[in-house]
Design a protein around this motif. Sequence first.
Motif, short mmCIF file in Angstrom:
data_model
loop_
_atom_site.label_atom_id
_atom_site.label_comp_id
_atom_site.label_asym_id
_atom_site.label_seq_id
_atom_site.Cartn_x
_atom_site.Cartn_y
_atom_site.Cartn_z
N GLU B 146 0.74 -1.01 0.16
CA GLU B 146 -0.17 -0.33 -0.40
C GLU B 146 0.87 0.92 0.10
N ASP C 94 -13.47 13.45 5.53
CA ASP C 94 -13.96 12.01 5.90
C ASP C 94 -14.89 11.76 7.24
N GLY C 147 -5.48 6.07 2.05
CA GLY C 147 -5.53 4.92 3.30
C GLY C 147 -4.08 4.54 4.25
N ALA C 163 -11.51 -1.23 8.50
CA ALA C 163 -10.36 -0.09 7.30
C ALA C 163 -11.87 0.01 6.61
N PRO C 165 -12.88 2.42 3.49
CA PRO C 165 -11.76 3.82 2.34
C PRO C 165 -13.12 4.76 2.38
N ALA C 179 -7.73 3.89 -2.38
CA ALA C 179 -7.82 3.64 -1.19
C ALA C 179 -8.14 2.02 -0.69
N MET C 183 -5.79 -0.51 1.16
CA MET C 183 -6.07 -1.51 2.17
C MET C 183 -6.25 -2.46 2.71
#
Lengths: 217, 217, 217, 217, 217, 217, 217, 217
Positions: B146, C94, C147, C163, C165, C179, C183
């Motif tokens: 990542e 976010d 991410g 998680a 995104p 993202a 992740m």
Amino acid sequence: GFARVDVGREARQGLPEVVYGPGKTAEQVKAIVAGLLAHNTGPVMVTRVAPEAAGEILTGSPGGTYDPEARLLLWRPAAIGSFKVMVVAAGTSDRPVAAEAATVCAAVGLDTTAVHDVGVAGIERVLQVRERLQAADAVIVVAGMEGALASVVGGMVRSPVVAVPTSVGYGASLEGVTALLAMHASCAAGVTVVNIDSGFGAAIAVHRIAQAWGGRR
Amino acid sequence: GFARVDVGREARQGLPEVVYGPGKTAEQVKAIVAGLLAHNTGPVMVTRVAPEAAGEILTGSPGGTYDPEARLLLWRPAAIGSFKVMVVAAGTSDRPVAAEAATVCAAVGLDTTAVHDVGVAGIERVLQVRERLQAADAVIVVAGMEGALASVVGGMVRSPVVAVPTSVGYGASLEGVTALLAMHASCAAGVTVVNIDSGFGAAIAVHRIAQAWGGRR
Amino acid sequence: GFARVDVGREARQGLPEVVYGPGKTAEQVKAIVAGLLAHNTGPVMVTRVAPEAAGEILTGSPGGTYDPEARLLLWRPAAIGSFKVMVVAAGTSDRPVAAEAATVCAAVGLDTTAVHDVGVAGIERVLQVRERLQAADAVIVVAGMEGALASVVGGMVRSPVVAVPTSVGYGASLEGVTALLAMHASCAAGVTVVNIDSGFGAAIAVHRIAQAWGGRR
Amino acid sequence: GFARVDVGREARQGLPEVVYGPGKTAEQVKAIVAGLLAHNTGPVMVTRVAPEAAGEILTGSPGGTYDPEARLLLWRPAAIGSFKVMVVAAGTSDRPVAAEAATVCAAVGLDTTAVHDVGVAGIERVLQVRERLQAADAVIVVAGMEGALASVVGGMVRSPVVAVPTSVGYGASLEGVTALLAMHASCAAGVTVVNIDSGFGAAIAVHRIAQAWGGRR
Amino acid sequence: GFARVDVGREARQGLPEVVYGPGKTAEQVKAIVAGLLAHNTGPVMVTRVAPEAAGEILTGSPGGTYDPEARLLLWRPAAIGSFKVMVVAAGTSDRPVAAEAATVCAAVGLDTTAVHDVGVAGIERVLQVRERLQAADAVIVVAGMEGALASVVGGMVRSPVVAVPTSVGYGASLEGVTALLAMHASCAAGVTVVNIDSGFGAAIAVHRIAQAWGGRR
Amino acid sequence: GFARVDVGREARQGLPEVVYGPGKTAEQVKAIVAGLLAHNTGPVMVTRVAPEAAGEILTGSPGGTYDPEARLLLWRPAAIGSFKVMVVAAGTSDRPVAAEAATVCAAVGLDTTAVHDVGVAGIERVLQVRERLQAADAVIVVAGMEGALASVVGGMVRSPVVAVPTSVGYGASLEGVTALLAMHASCAAGVTVVNIDSGFGAAIAVHRIAQAWGGRR
Amino acid sequence: GFARVDVGREARQGLPEVVYGPGKTAEQVKAIVAGLLAHNTGPVMVTRVAPEAAGEILTGSPGGTYDPEARLLLWRPAAIGSFKVMVVAAGTSDRPVAAEAATVCAAVGLDTTAVHDVGVAGIERVLQVRERLQAADAVIVVAGMEGALASVVGGMVRSPVVAVPTSVGYGASLEGVTALLAMHASCAAGVTVVNIDSGFGAAIAVHRIAQAWGGRR
Amino acid sequence: GFARVDVGREARQGLPEVVYGPGKTAEQVKAIVAGLLAHNTGPVMVTRVAPEAAGEILTGSPGGTYDPEARLLLWRPAAIGSFKVMVVAAGTSDRPVAAEAATVCAAVGLDTTAVHDVGVAGIERVLQVRERLQAADAVIVVAGMEGALASVVGGMVRSPVVAVPTSVGYGASLEGVTALLAMHASCAAGVTVVNIDSGFGAAIAVHRIAQAWGGRR
Ligand SMILES: Nc1ncnc2c1ncn2[C@@H]1O[C@H](COP(=O)(O)O)[C@@H](O)[C@H]1O
Ligand SMILES: Nc1ncnc2c1ncn2[C@@H]1O[C@H](COP(=O)(O)O)[C@@H](O)[C@H]1O
Ligand SMILES: Nc1ncnc2c1ncn2[C@@H]1O[C@H](COP(=O)(O)O)[C@@H](O)[C@H]1O
Ligand SMILES: Nc1ncnc2c1ncn2[C@@H]1O[C@H](COP(=O)(O)O)[C@@H](O)[C@H]1O
Ligand SMILES: [Mg+2]
Ligand SMILES: [Mg+2]
Ligand SMILES: [Mg+2]
Ligand SMILES: [Mg+2]
Ligand SMILES: [Mg+2]
Ligand SMILES: [Mg+2]
Ligand SMILES: [Mg+2]
Ligand SMILES: [Mg+2]
């Protein structure tokens, strides 16, 4: 509060955190700007601000200026130093991204010049500015469509070249993804690339270059 | 002949053209290397050379060395100068790309150190090398999967950061494309990116930085 | 009717079916909500409701509340239990996704706290909340762009990490796809991922964790 | 039989059907070639033939020749006419594709010349061949990586330019897809593009140009 | 100024630079057009102009005309010559792209005809125009969806075929990308392709063909 | 040395770092395993080990075992506890990924059972194991192709469901990308997803769930 | 005229050409409909018509009806025959696509029933309609998100199953592309797929099935 | 055992489960085939079997046959009925996929014929088989590259058309993805599509069509 501004960034990296405008209300931006002006001493910037919002934010924190082409709000610009950066853009449609790059460069104290509409399909236009490009300490190349200008300029100068792909174009341009990939696949060695339309990112990359050397001399 | 080597590159950009090994016969590489050694005066390199080919090429142009991890052939390395670059890699599988970056940096005269296996999933490992990272004039971050290490390091240092996505990983890694995109989307400002697995490209980008400033002092 | 609401879901899975708002008229939502309130006993929720529609729907089924940041309508929230979940978000943009996650978590009875603007480019901000993260029974990480926060948090805590995104960012962010892929490619083992912008999905995933253990004790 | 060769193509389009080698046995190719030699009168070609297979096929239909770089088998080449085509390739690794283009051009009677290793990162190399490019009746540009050569040449000449993206490169080159997209997004107007690595397709495109005008004079 | 118009293009390539309308103000277009009319002698065109802007621009430079279907502004069209080009479009939704192609062809002096709604799902419609297609010196095929018309026409005529994929369709059409890829993968040899929706690009490609031969006779 | 093993991970996360086998020599793995056995006390694992390498590594650190279907090397497995996990796989080709999941689950002390070949195209096969699925504390769903099993199982049980897309299939399966995306788009709420083919990742995710609750009771 | 309607289609394929509404003016549609009503004898349909346009078009050709959910205009529906088709849709958001499928099926004379909101996450809902599905001569499955319903139904019935992926969902749904790919990768053998959101395409596919057998009895 | 064969499928769907060969040992296939022969009464097939494995499997279950072009193993083929299916393939490279389709069709009792090398670039070849295509009860179209044959045939016949995209081609063919997308975007209404290279899937789709009607007469 709604945000945890990274006020330590100026001490750590030599520049206050730059505010990303989209998705924030004018109220929120005003509060963040006020905090940065109070707790930091360097230039304070907000990127990607629409003209309507700019007026309102400026009333909250007087002393700032707004550049409508770059869509940038700025307080406390740095004094211009000796590091020379040249911003070269391929087409007239790439102007806003080039403007963001140039305005941020100037704001952080770089000696900045810009030249527009230098597409490789008229190679003479590139050759005409060759000496000016070679005289710069760093070059920012802004180009959409196929991004070929980065390869041509990258092979002409010995200084650092930061390429900014733009979302200009249609169809196979894939909103900048083609230019981004093409700039990475470039046959010119040592050209580096930032995100699509990120004139801001390129300017900060050059600021890092100028500052790192400045620090060690 | 089969190739038109760009012998003017050394005068124009401060470094002879570097030979890209794949797809060339040992015979062809020998001829190009001989030409570069004759018409240029700086370091001569061939990248991505398999061990089998390396031996044969070296017999044709004595005085060279071969680094098997970096897969690099080198003649006439430059004297090491004062510009300090640090190569930091996220995982043990990223070692070959990091080795290419470090070996080319050293070959062009940069004062190079490297540290490996600094994945962000064990953030202590990053914090342990923080001072060393901050002391460098430039940092090359090598990471697959990542690519998060680029964001973390990019936020820690004030110097230029060049990120190299690697093709390490499987599935959603998409052979390096995910790391490349993630590094561009990075929340750390002013990090620049080169092509997937291109330790070479990152090294030349830092060489440009070192050289540009060197020239103007 | 126009829909076949899965009224057996509460018996089967411990929570009434949650209504997905987009594409339904206020009339339709009112009817579904009335049915769920009549045939089930637990919390009733409608996600992704615009403020204009919210008012009208609430008049049809009194006793509900509307959270404008999370865009969630809620009736009959569960009593808060002992399972502690922490929602941590990387950027201020976010926030809406984090709000959806936190509001749904609280609605189903989880002991929920949230912290915002914890980007990895200022790693101190992550370290400052480390103990709080380690004290949670589960962590929801909300992050767009690259991410990277998921990897850093995933390596810090021993509890489950879900998680989310987000579609925040531009250019290489590809509206959240970067993202999401990053992740999945994460170097932190055992981090799981839900759909882009699905604060809802992450909350239900944690509800499953809390409930499964609750059931067997 | 196993195939229905389009023997009417010569009458319809001025050239017998060209055989695509991959996936056919030497036996099958021999039979098809024999049929084409018997029922048509113009050049007969098989593309993408491995050296091992070439020998066996030639024994079945004497009078043919094999070009190992282009991987082309050829019988009954046309007499060279007055239409001048120039094949220009960006890198030494693009040679096989350029060879396929040039060999097919010559086979169908075009007055063909080729120049290699003309990358835009050394723009002098392009400028050195400018007059030769401008003197051609059509130009085929062969380039991998970012494909920028097509834009530069497309802006230099007034004649038709057919661009062939190649799968040369790694990482962001995406096996030629990046070059293909970039050539389409080119800022040089009126450049046309054929499939990745299809030197053959470019040659036939130029043959159409030469032939159409030839027919009407 | 804001732009560096390539006024040398007419001398170099036989046609003044064509102005790309999107992203330019009416003021800017007026200035560029005035410059091109003053410094060049051939046709002056602006592509992709909305009806509202067209009126205003025409008042600034009298003597021009506006084609609303092609969205093209034109001054000083060339005299029609003897080179015959036929534009064939697959569906009624492809009309605007076909109109751009045909209008630019006529403006640069090509003897242009067009036929619409010739989809391959009703193959009779193609067969009905076969003789007309075979009589043309070049054919422009405009098709969205699966782009199959390019293969069928490509196999019918001996003259150059330039294919324009359009963004017509939905779902799997991927806004023209499917047609672009399909046209490249075409089983008809020597068909060339331009960017999605670029009727302009196809017209200039044919202009190159007409002009190159014209020059050498 | 060549690696910086994260020996603090056991204290921080309750499990020693798991070694990723690909790209490491047997020598390197031996050294890392010896270090983990010496500095940690819990289970030591190496994933994705080929049978040939397994034998050699085991001689270096006696007391380990090798599971050829899971391709896992294991030393010091944990005692089996009371947390029940069920691994359910859609097709016989998904067995190796399911085996990796199940073997790692058992190694870290989970009470693990597995059932194979439960494709949704024969829904009876799913219904036959419904009670067993509902009795588990967590479920790992392993499925390639369209990954539909995750939605069906996700709607049947109230416990946490971790989905593992596999690279099984051809054509539109896109080597697991289709299953990964489909599992994210799943209509079953609260299903979480790990990387393609990562049976390992799913097992560690469930370990986190088991451990977090274990810690707080 | 502006269009070349394929009036021979009814003789060739048993159904007049169906008009695709988007991109046509009400004037144009009126003219085409009038032509079809005059030169053909079977059902005449226009798809994807907005309510505003529908009224105007109907005044031009009286005797037609408009279905607002399916967005379909219809004249001269066929008499209903004995072929039974069942349309089954996964979610309430898939209703418009299902409505287009069902309305076109009925218009061409199929004995059509529809059932909605049969998501696989509540498998009981599928089992409840199993007998009805098995009694149909053909089944059309309409599903967005992960498209799993196609696999489940495909494994339950012995009759032809035509799957329609929809653009319903967000994030990883990729506007229907994920469902399309997943339906192709389906583990249920012999399920066929049409374009995203193409209820129309599925209906015509079933019409082909009904008609072909009808013709040979 | 290692597999849970779906022996109920014959009762449910009229055909025993077909075994997918890849990833299974000869031992495993032998056991599954023996089970299917014992518990079912219809045709038993294994797809995608390499010649080497075929011999060994046949010794385990005598009475079977192996078709090397289709790579299919078959026991107990059904008696040929009256339903006529025609398989038409675009190129000679598409033969193996067409062979899989035709062999499975014949195995399940369909009256099957095949014609090869009917590319649309030689439209006469399609017109020559038009009557034969129109006489079939269903048509399977096998085509790689741009897949245009599906549109042309789809517009010629009134019976069901099942299209199989193949992975034949290079570059822009994207291993069959381009053909799959193009077939979905097809302008011929009611053509359905199966997975890339899935001759098997198309044959079963036609079997469903033949069987459904057979059952109701
Ligand atoms: N490993 C590498 N990755 C990318 N570019 C390279 C690499 N090695 C050499 N090059 C570049 O490749 C060019 C030489 O290509 P060629 O003419 O094929 O030898 C030089 O201009 C170098 O800048
Ligand atoms: N519709 C069009 N599509 C692609 N390129 C165009 C179009 N119209 C003009 N151009 C090209 O765009 C260039 C001018 O761009 P600009 O400098 O932005 O006006 C010219 O070189 C033209 O070749
Ligand atoms: N099969 C696997 N898939 C993904 N990650 C793994 C796998 N096996 C081990 N790991 C992770 O890889 C990391 C070790 O990588 P390395 O330093 O290259 O050995 C550990 O942190 C593990 O969590
Ligand atoms: N060539 C093939 N392509 C796609 N699916 C197949 C193929 N051959 C068999 N199948 C399907 O694969 C399933 C059996 O898979 P498995 O249990 O792995 O043997 C059966 O349900 C068949 O419908
Ligand atoms: Mg310009
Ligand atoms: Mg490690
Ligand atoms: Mg922030
Ligand atoms: Mg070279
Ligand atoms: Mg039409
Ligand atoms: Mg099976
Ligand atoms: Mg529902
Ligand atoms: Mg053929």
